[in-house]
Motif scaffolding. Structure first.
Motif, PDB file in Angstrom:
ATOM      1  N   ARG A 143     176.652  -3.624 -66.945  1.00 43.82           N
ATOM      2  CA  ARG A 143     175.651  -4.424 -67.645  1.00 43.82           C
ATOM      3  C   ARG A 143     174.421  -3.586 -67.996  1.00 43.82           C
ATOM      4  O   ARG A 143     174.059  -2.663 -67.282  1.00 43.82           O
ATOM      5  N   ASP A 144     173.805  -3.965 -69.106  1.00 43.43           N
ATOM      6  CA  ASP A 144     172.556  -3.337 -69.510  1.00 43.43           C
ATOM      7  C   ASP A 144     171.425  -4.223 -68.998  1.00 43.43           C
ATOM      8  O   ASP A 144     171.074  -5.228 -69.593  1.00 43.43           O
ATOM      9  N   PHE A 145     170.872  -3.844 -67.847  1.00 40.54           N
ATOM     10  CA  PHE A 145     169.913  -4.709 -67.169  1.00 40.54           C
ATOM     11  C   PHE A 145     168.526  -4.681 -67.799  1.00 40.54           C
ATOM     12  O   PHE A 145     167.897  -5.719 -68.000  1.00 40.54           O
ATOM     13  N   PHE A 146     168.030  -3.470 -68.072  1.00 47.11           N
ATOM     14  CA  PHE A 146     166.623  -3.306 -68.433  1.00 47.11           C
ATOM     15  C   PHE A 146     166.476  -3.169 -69.943  1.00 47.11           C
ATOM     16  O   PHE A 146     166.698  -2.091 -70.501  1.00 47.11           O
ATOM     17  N   LYS A 147     166.115  -4.253 -70.580  1.00 51.03           N
ATOM     18  CA  LYS A 147     165.910  -4.237 -72.016  1.00 51.03           C
ATOM     19  C   LYS A 147     164.864  -5.294 -72.370  1.00 51.03           C
ATOM     20  O   LYS A 147     164.503  -6.141 -71.541  1.00 51.03           O
ATOM     21  N   ILE A 148     164.373  -5.219 -73.588  1.00 53.14           N
ATOM     22  CA  ILE A 148     163.350  -6.173 -74.028  1.00 53.14           C
ATOM     23  C   ILE A 148     164.047  -7.467 -74.453  1.00 53.14           C
ATOM     24  O   ILE A 148     164.668  -7.534 -75.517  1.00 53.14           O
ATOM     25  N   ASP A 149     163.985  -8.460 -73.609  1.00 50.14           N
ATOM     26  CA  ASP A 149     164.577  -9.761 -73.905  1.00 50.14           C
ATOM     27  C   ASP A 149     163.819 -10.828 -73.119  1.00 50.14           C
ATOM     28  O   ASP A 149     162.758 -10.566 -72.541  1.00 50.14           O
ATOM     29  N   ILE A 153     170.867   1.520 -59.028  1.00 49.56           N
ATOM     30  CA  ILE A 153     170.453   0.931 -60.296  1.00 49.56           C
ATOM     31  C   ILE A 153     171.055  -0.452 -60.471  1.00 49.56           C
ATOM     32  O   ILE A 153     170.401  -1.382 -60.978  1.00 49.56           O
ATOM     33  N   THR A 154     172.301  -0.632 -60.032  1.00 41.59           N
ATOM     34  CA  THR A 154     172.935  -1.951 -60.117  1.00 41.59           C
ATOM     35  C   THR A 154     172.193  -2.961 -59.259  1.00 41.59           C
ATOM     36  O   THR A 154     171.922  -4.093 -59.694  1.00 41.59           O
ATOM     37  N   SER A 155     171.833  -2.568 -58.022  1.00 37.45           N
ATOM     38  CA  SER A 155     171.086  -3.464 -57.132  1.00 37.45           C
ATOM     39  C   SER A 155     169.744  -3.850 -57.742  1.00 37.45           C
ATOM     40  O   SER A 155     169.370  -5.031 -57.769  1.00 37.45           O
ATOM     41  N   LEU A 156     169.009  -2.858 -58.239  1.00 40.38           N
ATOM     42  CA  LEU A 156     167.710  -3.126 -58.841  1.00 40.38           C
ATOM     43  C   LEU A 156     167.849  -3.963 -60.115  1.00 40.38           C
ATOM     44  O   LEU A 156     167.043  -4.839 -60.391  1.00 40.38           O
ATOM     45  N   GLY A 157     168.898  -3.675 -60.881  1.00 38.93           N
ATOM     46  CA  GLY A 157     169.134  -4.429 -62.106  1.00 38.93           C
ATOM     47  C   GLY A 157     169.475  -5.882 -61.834  1.00 38.93           C
ATOM     48  O   GLY A 157     169.009  -6.789 -62.541  1.00 38.93           O
ATOM     49  N   LEU A 158     170.276  -6.120 -60.794  1.00 35.65           N
ATOM     50  CA  LEU A 158     170.609  -7.490 -60.431  1.00 35.65           C
ATOM     51  C   LEU A 158     169.365  -8.266 -60.009  1.00 35.65           C
ATOM     52  O   LEU A 158     169.178  -9.432 -60.365  1.00 35.65           O
ATOM     53  N   PHE A 159     168.497  -7.600 -59.246  1.00 30.54           N
ATOM     54  CA  PHE A 159     167.259  -8.269 -58.836  1.00 30.54           C
ATOM     55  C   PHE A 159     166.350  -8.515 -60.044  1.00 30.54           C
ATOM     56  O   PHE A 159     165.691  -9.553 -60.139  1.00 30.54           O
ATOM     57  N   TRP A 160     166.318  -7.562 -60.975  1.00 26.87           N
ATOM     58  CA  TRP A 160     165.536  -7.724 -62.192  1.00 26.87           C
ATOM     59  C   TRP A 160     165.996  -8.961 -62.959  1.00 26.87           C
ATOM     60  O   TRP A 160     165.179  -9.735 -63.476  1.00 26.87           O
ATOM     61  N   MET A 161     167.295  -9.163 -63.025  1.00 26.25           N
ATOM     62  CA  MET A 161     167.837 -10.338 -63.701  1.00 26.25           C
ATOM     63  C   MET A 161     167.415 -11.632 -63.006  1.00 26.25           C
ATOM     64  O   MET A 161     167.239 -12.673 -63.654  1.00 26.25           O
ATOM     65  N   ALA A 162     167.244 -11.563 -61.675  1.00 29.49           N
ATOM     66  CA  ALA A 162     167.079 -12.782 -60.899  1.00 29.49           C
ATOM     67  C   ALA A 162     165.639 -13.119 -60.543  1.00 29.49           C
ATOM     68  O   ALA A 162     165.374 -14.244 -60.109  1.00 29.49           O
ATOM     69  N   PHE A 163     164.691 -12.186 -60.724  1.00 22.94           N
ATOM     70  CA  PHE A 163     163.339 -12.402 -60.209  1.00 22.94           C
ATOM     71  C   PHE A 163     162.706 -13.684 -60.750  1.00 22.94           C
ATOM     72  O   PHE A 163     162.147 -14.494 -60.002  1.00 22.94           O
ATOM     73  N   TRP A 164     162.790 -13.899 -62.052  1.00 19.27           N
ATOM     74  CA  TRP A 164     162.177 -15.091 -62.635  1.00 19.27           C
ATOM     75  C   TRP A 164     162.846 -16.359 -62.115  1.00 19.27           C
ATOM     76  O   TRP A 164     162.173 -17.408 -61.948  1.00 19.27           O
ATOM     77  N   ALA A 165     164.157 -16.291 -61.841  1.00 19.69           N
ATOM     78  CA  ALA A 165     164.868 -17.457 -61.323  1.00 19.69           C
ATOM     79  C   ALA A 165     164.374 -17.805 -59.923  1.00 19.69           C
ATOM     80  O   ALA A 165     164.171 -18.980 -59.584  1.00 19.69           O
ATOM     81  N   PHE A 166     164.180 -16.780 -59.092  1.00 20.09           N
ATOM     82  CA  PHE A 166     163.586 -17.012 -57.776  1.00 20.09           C
ATOM     83  C   PHE A 166     162.208 -17.650 -57.929  1.00 20.09           C
ATOM     84  O   PHE A 166     161.873 -18.626 -57.253  1.00 20.09           O
ATOM     85  N   GLY A 167     161.382 -17.053 -58.798  1.00 22.27           N
ATOM     86  CA  GLY A 167     160.018 -17.544 -58.969  1.00 22.27           C
ATOM     87  C   GLY A 167     159.968 -18.980 -59.429  1.00 22.27           C
ATOM     88  O   GLY A 167     159.212 -19.799 -58.875  1.00 22.27           O
ATOM     89  N   LEU A 168     160.774 -19.335 -60.429  1.00 20.81           N
ATOM     90  CA  LEU A 168     160.797 -20.705 -60.930  1.00 20.81           C
ATOM     91  C   LEU A 168     161.265 -21.673 -59.851  1.00 20.81           C
ATOM     92  O   LEU A 168     160.660 -22.729 -59.629  1.00 20.81           O
ATOM     93  N   GLY A 169     162.346 -21.306 -59.167  1.00 24.02           N
ATOM     94  CA  GLY A 169     162.880 -22.173 -58.117  1.00 24.02           C
ATOM     95  C   GLY A 169     161.892 -22.384 -56.985  1.00 24.02           C
ATOM     96  O   GLY A 169     161.704 -23.512 -56.510  1.00 24.02           O
ATOM     97  N   TYR A 170     161.231 -21.312 -56.555  1.00 26.99           N
ATOM     98  CA  TYR A 170     160.292 -21.428 -55.443  1.00 26.99           C
ATOM     99  C   TYR A 170     159.017 -22.161 -55.852  1.00 26.99           C
ATOM    100  O   TYR A 170     158.383 -22.821 -55.024  1.00 26.99           O
ATOM    101  N   LEU A 171     158.630 -22.061 -57.108  1.00 28.83           N
ATOM    102  CA  LEU A 171     157.478 -22.820 -57.584  1.00 28.83           C
ATOM    103  C   LEU A 171     157.771 -24.316 -57.509  1.00 28.83           C
ATOM    104  O   LEU A 171     156.966 -25.101 -56.979  1.00 28.83           O
TER     105      LEU A 171
END
Length: 399
Positions: free
Chosen positions: A335-341, A13-31
């Motif tokens: 950390r609380d990774f998965f929430k509406i924010d 869950i920690t691994s998946l949560g960390l990736f969840w936090m970072a996915f948009w950052a990867f996407g923005l950077g790669y765009l």
């Protein structure tokens, strides 16, 4: 057994949560990176970089800043610049900038760490380049440069010349954005193994490895004011730890967050982040391009300058009382990774963008960046990591 299963689920869950936090950052950077690479191109960079000097150093640093963060792609471009006549020092400036000053890396560091680390990454990256310039200028024999350039030219086997497009026309055309889509997907293709392994390892370490281990490995970690020798030792251990991760800079950031949450000094973490160019796969590729003598020389130079830059940033921030406080580093497993924010909405946006790019670029040739043997190993390790995460998620659901 139940304790193990609980830690297993927590790690996944920690691994998946960390990736969840970072996915948009990867996407923005790669765009951003993909748009720049399509509309500027490597050939345009070759034509504007010359011999070593302030102008070529500035250009090498700038082109590195706007390029891909993938270490293997940066190595290939650096070789192309060097074989086309660019000086070794501007070429290495490009290499350091492309793996330390790129936009997506700064975004990811801001997500996982703190603003001090973003400052350390960018100012420290510039310091890396200046220190490299000084060290290479006074230590590298000219005969080794020419020998390495000939070796690199032999390895290119007459690469085709890249056409320089009209970027104003390209940016308004569907073909231009199809190329951006292809480049965006290629960025993900190049890093998915490193990212998968890096986030999986970060979760495992965060859940299974006790704080006492980090205090033993990074001597002085957890101390509010470690002695200089302790900070220096942590700064030396950082690159050693990075060497054995076999993971690039983007995959190492969640591991850096784990180090931060376990009290490792700012200098030690910065040295760890800076060390993506001293890992074993990079050393092998450098040896293939330039020969072992030059590859080991470059690695030695990078080790010296990254340790110096990490220490300089640490004590520079300490002088102004700006070092990040240990209390700011909340354990990643808490950390609380998965929430509406904002993370959820940004992830949805970039997931939609990724699907649109995938549809726009339906066919994309698969490529193997870097050393093929290493890539095959990473591929199978990444599959094992995915299996580990799937199992941990099932345990979490049914535990």
């Amino acid at each position: 057994m139940s304790d193990f299963l609980q830690l297993y689920a927590e790690a996944a869950i920690t691994s998946l949560g960390l990736f969840w936090m970072a996915f948009w950052a990867f996407g923005l950077g790669y765009l951003i990176s993909s748009m720049i690479q399509v509309f500027i191109t490597r050939e345009r960079m070759k034509r504007t970089m010359g011999k070593t000097g302030p102008k070529s150093m500035a250009l090498g640093t700038f082109f590195g800043f706007i390029s891909s963060s993938c270490s293997f792609a940066a190595l290939a471009t650096t070789r192309a610049l060097f074989t086309k006549g660019a000086g070794l020092i501007p070429s290495l400036a490009f290499l350091l900038a492309s793996t330390n000053l790129v936009v997506e890396l700064g975004i990811l560091i801001a997500v996982f760490l703190s603003w001090q680390f973003v400052v350390g990454e960018y100012l420290g990256g510039l310091l890396l380049i200046l220190l490299m310039w000084a060290v290479v200028k006074f230590t590298l024999p000219k005969k080794l440069i020419e020998k390495s350039r000939e070796h690199a030219r032999e390895e290119t086997h007459g690469e085709d010349k890249e056409e320089i497009p009209d970027w104003k026309r390209l940016i308004r055309s569907k073909e231009g954005w199809r190329k951006v889509a292809g480049r965006y997907l290629m960025e993900w293709q190049m890093v998915w193994k490193d990212v998968t392994i890096g986030f999986t390892v970060a979760g495992i370490i965060a859940a299974f490895i006790p704080r006492a281990f980090f205090q033993a490995l990074f001597v002085g970690s957890g101390n509010e004011h470690p002695a200089f020798w302790q900070t220096l030792l942590q700064t030396v251990i950082g690159p050693v730890a990075a060497f054995f991760t076999f993971i690039g800079s983007m995959g190492n950031i969640p591991l850096a967050a784990v180090l931060f949450s376990n009290g490792v000094a700012f200098a030690g973490i910065m040295a760890f982040i800076f060390s993506d160019l001293v890992v074993f796969p990079v050393l092998r590729i450098q040896a293939k391009y330039y020969g072992w003598k030059m590859a080991l020389y470059i690695m030695g130079v990078f080790l010296v300058v990254l340790i110096g830059a990490a220490l300089a940033m640490h004590y520079g921030l300490a002088l102004f009382g700006l070092l990040p406080e240990e209390g700011v580093a909340k354990s990643v497993t808490e950390r609380d990774f998965f929430k509406i924010d904002y993370t959820m909405f940004l992830n949805a946006l970039f997931l939609g963008l990724s699907l649109a790019f995938f549809k726009l670029k339906k066919k994309m040739a698969m490529s193997m960046m870097g050393d093929r043997a290493t890539e095959k190993v990473l591929f199978w390790v990444a599959l094992l990591a995915l299996a580990w995460l799937a199992g941990g998620l099932l345990v979490h659901i049914f535990l």
